[in-house]
Design an enzyme around this catalytic site. Structure first.
Site, PDB file in Angstrom:
ATOM      1  N   ASP A 130      -2.659  10.161   3.576  1.00  0.00           N
ATOM      2  CA  ASP A 130      -4.047   9.754   3.750  1.00  0.00           C
ATOM      3  C   ASP A 130      -4.762  10.737   4.666  1.00  0.00           C
ATOM      4  OD1 ASP A 130      -6.467   8.482   4.073  1.00  0.00           O
ATOM      5  OD2 ASP A 130      -5.672   6.866   5.352  1.00  0.00           O
ATOM      6  N   ASP A 189     -12.227   6.959   3.967  1.00  0.00           N
ATOM      7  CA  ASP A 189     -10.988   6.742   4.714  1.00  0.00           C
ATOM      8  C   ASP A 189     -10.557   5.268   4.671  1.00  0.00           C
ATOM      9  OD1 ASP A 189      -8.799   7.374   6.221  1.00  0.00           O
ATOM     10  OD2 ASP A 189      -9.889   7.540   8.133  1.00  0.00           O
ATOM     11  N   GLU A 221      -9.505   3.671   2.210  1.00  0.00           N
ATOM     12  CA  GLU A 221      -9.013   3.764   0.834  1.00  0.00           C
ATOM     13  C   GLU A 221      -7.978   2.706   0.487  1.00  0.00           C
ATOM     14  OE1 GLU A 221      -7.730   5.370   3.333  1.00  0.00           O
ATOM     15  OE2 GLU A 221      -5.646   4.827   2.982  1.00  0.00           O
ATOM     16  N   ARG A 236      -7.665  -0.495   1.114  1.00  0.00           N
ATOM     17  CA  ARG A 236      -8.163  -1.772   0.592  1.00  0.00           C
ATOM     18  C   ARG A 236      -8.641  -1.641  -0.859  1.00  0.00           C
ATOM     19  NH1 ARG A 236     -12.563  -2.287   5.240  1.00  0.00           N
ATOM     20  NH2 ARG A 236     -10.914  -1.102   6.284  1.00  0.00           N
ATOM     21  N   LYS A 270       0.865  -1.178   0.000  1.00  0.00           N
ATOM     22  CA  LYS A 270       0.000   0.000   0.000  1.00  0.00           C
ATOM     23  C   LYS A 270       0.900   1.226   0.000  1.00  0.00           C
ATOM     24  CE  LYS A 270      -3.185   2.571   3.048  1.00  0.00           C
ATOM     25  NZ  LYS A 270      -4.117   2.527   4.201  1.00  0.00           N
ATOM     26  N   LYS A 277     -10.079  12.779   8.333  1.00  0.00           N
ATOM     27  CA  LYS A 277      -9.582  12.393   9.658  1.00  0.00           C
ATOM     28  C   LYS A 277      -9.498  13.618  10.560  1.00  0.00           C
ATOM     29  CE  LYS A 277      -6.504   8.622   8.151  1.00  0.00           C
ATOM     30  NZ  LYS A 277      -7.105   7.528   8.916  1.00  0.00           N
ATOM     31  N   ASP A 324       1.664   6.339   5.493  1.00  0.00           N
ATOM     32  CA  ASP A 324       0.679   5.378   5.003  1.00  0.00           C
ATOM     33  C   ASP A 324       1.144   4.673   3.720  1.00  0.00           C
ATOM     34  OD1 ASP A 324      -1.684   4.104   5.602  1.00  0.00           O
ATOM     35  OD2 ASP A 324      -2.956   5.497   4.478  1.00  0.00           O
TER      36      ASP A 324
HETATM   37  N1  BES Z   1      -4.187   4.368   6.951  1.00  0.00           N
HETATM   38  C1  BES Z   1      -5.314   4.118   7.776  1.00  0.00           C
HETATM   39  C2  BES Z   1      -5.022   3.104   8.874  1.00  0.00           C
HETATM   40  C3  BES Z   1      -4.025   3.530   9.911  1.00  0.00           C
HETATM   41  C4  BES Z   1      -4.438   4.199  11.049  1.00  0.00           C
HETATM   42  C5  BES Z   1      -2.685   3.232   9.766  1.00  0.00           C
HETATM   43  C6  BES Z   1      -3.508   4.590  11.994  1.00  0.00           C
HETATM   44  C7  BES Z   1      -1.753   3.616  10.719  1.00  0.00           C
HETATM   45  C8  BES Z   1      -2.165   4.303  11.834  1.00  0.00           C
HETATM   46  C9  BES Z   1      -6.452   3.579   6.921  1.00  0.00           C
HETATM   47  O1  BES Z   1      -6.516   4.068   5.630  1.00  0.00           O
HETATM   48  C10 BES Z   1      -7.730   3.963   7.590  1.00  0.00           C
HETATM   49  O2  BES Z   1      -7.989   5.115   7.677  1.00  0.00           O
HETATM   50  N2  BES Z   1      -8.490   2.972   8.053  1.00  0.00           N
HETATM   51  C11 BES Z   1      -9.718   3.200   8.709  1.00  0.00           C
HETATM   52  C12 BES Z   1     -10.741   2.240   8.143  1.00  0.00           C
HETATM   53  C13 BES Z   1     -12.151   2.544   8.593  1.00  0.00           C
HETATM   54  C14 BES Z   1     -12.622   3.849   7.985  1.00  0.00           C
HETATM   55  C15 BES Z   1     -13.038   1.397   8.160  1.00  0.00           C
HETATM   56  C16 BES Z   1      -9.490   2.947  10.187  1.00  0.00           C
HETATM   57  O3  BES Z   1      -8.743   2.047  10.545  1.00  0.00           O
HETATM   58  O4  BES Z   1     -10.047   3.702  10.988  1.00  0.00           O
HETATM   59 ZN    ZN Z   2      -4.771   4.714   4.809  1.00  0.00          ZN
HETATM   60 MN    MN Z   3      -7.580   5.869   5.484  1.00  0.00          MN
END
Ligand code: BES
Ligand code: ZN
Ligand code: MN
Length: 493
Positions: free
Chosen positions: A266, A343, A345, A347, A261, A273, A284
């Protein structure tokens, strides 16, 4: 200025250095070994200090002596090895911790006695380079390092081995390759964006004799990576799919694909966020950074397998053109996906890159991604979670991670949760409810890998560190690369 590593067979206490590290087994006294040498040179104070600290060489015990010119080293740090057998990952960690301590205490020359462990020299070299790592690119004048570590001499315990030199050089280069991942993660998002990420990979591949193709927005559109393009819609920076290839001389024993990824930033997109901590999302692209580092290392190790490294480099931004919740997009695989949370994104990008990788018909496809906060809730931020399409495959990842000394935990692909990805309007939606968020992300990815043997590693926690620990500095760590190298070794046998 790069660190100079060399090898010696002299007695560690007879070599001049700012700091010398010797490792002694449990039950050591001033009667023999390095403690005897120290005692002879410095007098009864050595025995007194050992008694005061109850130092006997137990694991994690340490005691430091200043030699006041009575021995060649200025300072001697004696570390306890304990009574159990040391592994290569112990050696790597010991070397990293001492190199980091040296960097922080104005030590410019270090002597490290390598404990007698199979593969110890390579692990020590890796550890020294990993521990000495710094990212000082954006410091000027007095913020720069005062007295950086310049010279490290490794002295193997036991008999000298003719492989020692090559092992040391390979270890150093692997350590430096992991430094590439760390640099990329630490690089700010105004400097590292999809185009510059791709350019970096192209140059790295050219230097190392690897093939590298980059698909730009037009090429991605032509190929139909619609989910990846959807995420990129809101950014002024166009996306790139970076495709690197290592080919061995001779017929490859296996074909492996590694996917990363590569979200160079992000924001969360329209589902933006919160501001506190958002700057951490420059990391990210940690999965993509690992893939670049892995490819760099393969050019050195030259295993007899063909390895493809794929990075989905994209920036996720809110904008008038940004993708929205409720949108429905097709995908390279063909399935339609309803967007719920912009958010989630990573996947979406991975889904298309996995479908692209699957077309290469590999024997194994491994993706790694800073994918979910939920994985950190489950396992803490020092451990990554991995999923595998079969139990045998999970076992081989477990063995690889253990051999590499990286903390990874097997997570289940719970079919019961698949229902959460059903959409009223399209084949799939990309998020389910809150519960089991790391698992449902993995289940979503599984929809795009077909029958390919597949491993997904969620590195959201350990890809970046909030403080230095073990072999990791603060910031980007490169967690995962050592395990992937072990996995590749297993497929090379
Ligand atoms: N890049 C984030 C996940 C992340 C969070 C990595 C903190 C490292 C530290 C990912 O893109 C994300 O935002 N995931 C969301 C998914 C949710 C919206 C289903 C999450 O984990 O909150
Ligand atoms: Zn992310
Ligand atoms: Mn995200």
């Amino acid at each position: 200025m790069s660190l100079k590593l060399s090898l010696s067979t002299s007695d560690p206490l007879s070599v001049a250095a700012d700091l010398t590290i010797v490792v002694v087994p449990e039950g050591s006294t001033t009667k023999s070994g390095p403690l005897a040498t120290l005692s002879k040179a410095l007098g009864p104070v050595v025995a007194k200090m050992l008694k005061r600290d109850e130092f006997t060489g137990k694991k994690d015990q340490s005691i430091e002596f200043t030699t006041n010119g009575l021995l060649k080293p200025a300072r001697v740090l004696v570390l306890g090895a304990g009574s159990g057998t040391l592994t290569t990952s112990h050696v790597r960690t010991l070397a990293a911790k001492t190199a980091r301590a040296a960097q922080n205490s104005k030590v410019t020359s270090l002597v490290f006695q390598v404990p007698e462990v199979d593969g110890g020299v390579r692990a020590a070299a890796e550890g020294v380079v990993l521990g000495a790592y710094r990212f000082g690119k954006y410091f000027t004048a007095d913020r720069g390092p005062k007295a950086p570590l310049e010279k490290v001499t490794l002295i193997p315990s036991g008999r000298a081995n003719k492989h020692d030199r090559v092992d040391m050089e390979v270890g150093q280069k692997i350590g430096e390759a992991i430094g590439i991942a760390r640099d990329l993660i630490n690089e700010p998002p105004n400097e590292l964006y999809p185009e510059s990420f791709a350019k970096f990979c192209q140059e790295m591949c050219k230097e190392r004799g690897l093939k590298c193709t980059v698909l730009d927005k037009a090429a991605l559109t032509k190929r139909g990576l619609k989910l990846m393009l959807a995420v990129a819609q809101g950014s002024a920076r166009d996306p790139r799919l970076i495709h690197m290839v290592y080919t061995p001389t001779g017929k490859p024993k296996k074909k492996l694909v590694f996917v990363g990824k590569g979200l160079t930033f992000d924001t969360g997109g329209i589902c933006i966020k919160p501001a506190p901590g958002m700057e951490d999302m420059k990391g990210d692209m940690g999965g993509g950074a690992n893939v670049a580092a892995l490819m760099a290392a393969l050019a050195v190790i030259k295993p007899p397998v063909e390895v493809h490294g794929l990075i989905g480099a994209v920036e996720n931004m809110p904008d008038g053109n940004a993708y929205r919740p409720g949108d429905i997009f097709g995908s390279l695989d063909g399935k339609f996906v309803e967007i719920i949370n912009t958010d989630a994104e990573g996947r979406l990008v991975l889904a298309d890159v996995l479908a692209y990788g699957r077309e290469l018909k590999p024997d194994l496809m491994v993706d790694n991604a800073t994918l979910t906060g939920a994985c950190m809730v489950a396992l803490g931020n020092l451990t990554s979670g991995y999923y595998a399409s079969s139990d045998e495959l999970a076992e081989s990842v477990k063995r690889a991670a253990a051999a590499a000394g990286e903390s990874m935990w097997h997570m289940p692909l719970l079919d019961e949760l698949r229902e959460g990805l059903k959409s009223d309007w399209a084949d799939l939606k990309h998020t389910a409810d809150r519960w089991g968020g790391s698992i449902t992300a993995a289940l979503f990815l599984r929809e795009f890998v077909g029958q390919t043997p597949w491993v997904h590693v969620d590195i959201a926690g350990p890809s970046s560190a909030h403080r230095a620990y073990g072999i990791h500095p603060k910031g980007g760590t490169g967690h995962g690369v050592l395990t992937f190298l072990k996995l590749i070794e297993a497929y090379s046998g």
